[in-house]
Motif scaffolding. Structure first.
Motif, PDB file in Angstrom:
ATOM      1  N   VAL A   1       0.837  -1.206   0.000  1.00  0.00           N
ATOM      2  CA  VAL A   1       0.000   0.000   0.000  1.00  0.00           C
ATOM      3  C   VAL A   1       0.868   1.251   0.000  1.00  0.00           C
ATOM      4  CG1 VAL A   1      -1.636   1.326   1.399  1.00  0.00           C
ATOM      5  CG2 VAL A   1      -2.022  -1.101   1.007  1.00  0.00           C
ATOM      6  N   LEU A   2       1.919   1.282   0.808  1.00  0.00           N
ATOM      7  CA  LEU A   2       2.803   2.444   0.836  1.00  0.00           C
ATOM      8  C   LEU A   2       3.504   2.667  -0.501  1.00  0.00           C
ATOM      9  CD1 LEU A   2       4.405   2.236   4.385  1.00  0.00           C
ATOM     10  CD2 LEU A   2       2.822   3.956   3.526  1.00  0.00           C
TER      11      LEU A   2
ATOM     12  N   ILE B   1       0.854   4.077  -2.873  1.00  0.00           N
ATOM     13  CA  ILE B   1       0.597   5.492  -2.570  1.00  0.00           C
ATOM     14  C   ILE B   1       1.775   6.350  -3.030  1.00  0.00           C
ATOM     15  CG2 ILE B   1       0.395   7.147  -0.664  1.00  0.00           C
ATOM     16  CD1 ILE B   1      -1.284   5.027   0.806  1.00  0.00           C
TER      17      ILE B   1
ATOM     18  N   TYR C   1       1.556   6.678  -6.792  1.00  0.00           N
ATOM     19  CA  TYR C   1       0.414   7.512  -7.162  1.00  0.00           C
ATOM     20  C   TYR C   1       0.684   8.987  -6.863  1.00  0.00           C
ATOM     21  CZ  TYR C   1      -4.324   9.372  -7.305  1.00  0.00           C
ATOM     22  OH  TYR C   1      -5.422  10.120  -7.587  1.00  0.00           O
ATOM     23  N   SER C   2       1.332   9.266  -5.746  1.00  0.00           N
ATOM     24  CA  SER C   2       1.578  10.649  -5.352  1.00  0.00           C
ATOM     25  C   SER C   2       2.825  11.236  -6.015  1.00  0.00           C
ATOM     26  CB  SER C   2       1.702  10.758  -3.840  1.00  0.00           C
ATOM     27  OG  SER C   2       2.849  10.071  -3.404  1.00  0.00           O
TER      28      SER C   2
END
Length: 72
Positions: A54-55, A58, A61-62
């Protein structure tokens, strides 16, 4: 975030994952199924693995992590 800090963070996650996998094996051999320590260690391993995925997702994505090909 610094590239070396990101690398160290991922390596720390991988070390914790391998540690919990080893703890699960150790508890499996020592306890012989009498306690829930094996299940707890393997559950923690799965939770840390999911957190790492998940990290990373993210981060991509960021824009904090820029994916690249092998050798790129």
């Amino acid at each position: 975030m610094n590239d070396s800090l990101k690398t160290l963070l991922v390596i720390a996650f991988l070390i914790v994952i391998v540690w919990n996998l080893g703890a699960g094996l150790y508890y499996l051999l020592v306890d012989r199924g009498q306690t829930k320590r094996t299940v707890n260690a393997l559950t923690r391993r799965i939770a840390v693995s999911v957190a790492l995925i998940v990290l990373v997702a993210i981060g991509i994505y960021s824009g904090w992590i820029k994916p690249h090909g092998v050798g790129g």
